[in-house]
Design an enzyme around this catalytic site. Sequence first.
Site, PDB file in Angstrom:
ATOM      1  N   GLU A  88     -36.129  74.430 -57.951  1.00 48.82           N
ATOM      2  CA  GLU A  88     -35.474  74.923 -59.150  1.00 48.82           C
ATOM      3  C   GLU A  88     -34.158  75.644 -58.845  1.00 48.82           C
ATOM      4  O   GLU A  88     -33.195  75.527 -59.590  1.00 48.82           O
ATOM      5  CB  GLU A  88     -36.413  75.861 -59.907  1.00 48.82           C
ATOM      6  CG  GLU A  88     -35.950  76.043 -61.329  1.00 48.82           C
ATOM      7  CD  GLU A  88     -36.804  77.043 -62.078  1.00 48.82           C
ATOM      8  OE1 GLU A  88     -37.885  77.394 -61.559  1.00 48.82           O
ATOM      9  OE2 GLU A  88     -36.386  77.463 -63.150  1.00 48.82           O
ATOM     10  N   ASP A  89     -34.130  76.390 -57.759  1.00 49.69           N
ATOM     11  CA  ASP A  89     -32.987  77.285 -57.553  1.00 49.69           C
ATOM     12  C   ASP A  89     -32.062  76.930 -56.394  1.00 49.69           C
ATOM     13  O   ASP A  89     -31.088  77.626 -56.158  1.00 49.69           O
ATOM     14  CB  ASP A  89     -33.495  78.714 -57.313  1.00 49.69           C
ATOM     15  CG  ASP A  89     -34.189  79.264 -58.533  1.00 49.69           C
ATOM     16  OD1 ASP A  89     -33.800  78.857 -59.640  1.00 49.69           O
ATOM     17  OD2 ASP A  89     -35.107  80.083 -58.389  1.00 49.69           O
TER      18      ASP A  89
END
Length: 751
Positions: free
Chosen positions: A107-108
């Site tokens: 996600e990051d």
Amino acid sequence: MDKASGNIVPMVASNGARPVIDLVAENEEILRRYKALLRSIRGQRTVEETRLVRKAFNIAVEAHKTQRRKTGEPYIYHPIAVARICAEEIGLGATSVAAALLHDTVEDTDITLDDVKDLFGPTVANIIDGLTKISGMQFQTGSAQAENFRKVLLTLAQDVRVILIKLADRLHNMRTLGSMARDKQLKIASETSYLYAPLAHRLGLYNIKSELEDLSLKYTEPEIYEEISAKLKKGEAVRKRFISRFIVPIREALQEEEFPFVIKGRPKSVFSIYKKMLKKNVSFEEVYDVFAIRIIIKTKPELEKADCWKVYSIVTDYYQPNPDRLRDWVSIPKANGYESLHTTVMSPGGKWVEVQIRSERMDEIAEMGLAAHYRYKDDEEHATALDAWLSRIRDVLDDPTSDALDFVNDFKLDLFSDEIVVFTPNGEMRNLPSKATALDFAYDIHTQVGRQCIGAKVNHKLVPLSQPLRSGDQIEIITSKKQLPKEDWLNYVVTAKARQRIKQSLRDQKKKLAVVGREAVQLQLRTWGAKVNAPNIETLVEYFRSNSAMDLYYQIARGKHVLETVEGVSIKAGKLILPKRKRADDERSLEEVVAEIRGDQQGALLIGDDLKKIDYKLSSCCNPIAGDDVFGFITLDEGIKIHRVNCPNAVQLMSNYAYRIVKARWKGKDTVEFLAGIKFSGIDDVGLVNKITTIISHEHNVNMRAISFESHDGIFEGKVMAFVHDTDHLNSLMDKLKRVRGVRSVERVDQ
Ligand code: MN
């Protein structure tokens, strides 16, 4: 990362200044934490497992190396901490630890799911995929949170590790919530107590559940939390003395029997004490069971049950048990796997004390929940109880048409409730939530049985469908092919499955009824001389403001609208033309209302006399007054409603309708007066009522709206609704009342 926590910041501060950081020391600290993580993994690790964890660690460190948390710490501290919770507090193995280390990478960071799959294989990739989906779900649709929750459960039904790692992630975010902004704290804390704590409870993770609840309370009700934990701390020495005295005879007897054992005296969680105070409407001092004594015995698997009862008999040799409070989850474990024998006994000081008796194995299951089951792989019986629960989730999730919000509310009933154990006529055992009825039981057996249920025999006696069941009941369901589920059945059931299935049947019936309505519409169109086509039907839908053609048909079949009486009908070349009906204000769409409010104000909604143009109301469920910590909730027909942050409804509103929440604060001094409720009790005394009313109305110059007193057996209870300027005003009034002789308690009430 948890989207809600948003606690990622770039390495370089926004003003361009590079913070002075000792990178060497930091790298050493990262390694130290990694080694501690490795040590916390239980049992023997194979070479491959160690390699897997190290590889995940190396990749996570590299991926997150430019990121920092809100606190300024390296971001990698977070995945390491989450992985450690998984290993140490949930007892998960190397695969989960690796997945936890990687949980925020997709996600990051630049790492993709395909990368993870290539590097770690499909199992780890699937877990990461599940975790990424859960956190990506928020703020999308109206009931985003609910939809999100449904997604969580869907993944849970596939691989339980996803939800366990998610819980660890949430726990660490809650432990580090202090560095977040207040509104974020409130939102995350509400969501935690609304969704994650009940889920942890259902999975049998008692310690994690309690900590999540305590941390939520710490942020939503900081004063109450501080007060209770300070009192717990203060009473600790007294409690320890009491426990050591209490266990003396038990210890001796156990030693005589040569049972290896441990005795622990554990205080209950702050949250559970607070809940009890609210439920029983008592003060901290009046909550008698602020701790429980736990006796954990070492014993052979085949002797577990007998030995637990042996200990029970020793305890009750010395202390008188309360027969109403014996809980035997040794013979029949709870559906989440919990096993323990609980009894409440009278101590020499005249105090009731809860004693919990269990084996080491049971204790581990109680502390670690679900994951412990997987370690006891040969533990067939208990794995089945868990599987039964998971299959119940899948059952409910099966229904794709149900509304997500409805689903969560139904499901939460299941999450929170205690359980009963009942039997089929063949003696087959079924777990149901407490307060479940014969109808719930019927649906639990089979949807078809539920649908055709007309009554039941409980312990061979005929009872109505709505009869609540009790543990040990044996139930036989009586069915009829002619039966159809009714609207009011929804009032008789508590299980999510039954509710969902009844709603489904009602929808089906509605569809059938709609056929009748459609014929009526077609007939009327022809009578008017209009064409039977989609545009004309749409004209009618708009005219009656139905949600859909189906809705219109149903309403007509039910007689809600009457076509024959519509006035001003005209037809042009087969096209139906109807007069415009004036749209009332209260029929504005939610989007319109939100847009209007959003356009009107930046930041927080200021409540005060200069904001007359915004239509707001103080909600009557918690009666906020100036000075209270508040938020605004956008309603469809009553503008913005102002609630107190600690309103009983706040948690649900904030977590289900986050998009309808607006920040709000009070602005300046106001001449407006607010209605507030005060409850008080004390020893009945001549003239006391008089004294109280005098203080309120004269000394404090407060207008009372209502006052009531009740008195029995020398104790009086009273309530007054009075107008005050703000919280300071209210507090000083309450302080004054507290000082009146004979008054024992004074507290604010919502209504
Ligand atoms: Mn995270």
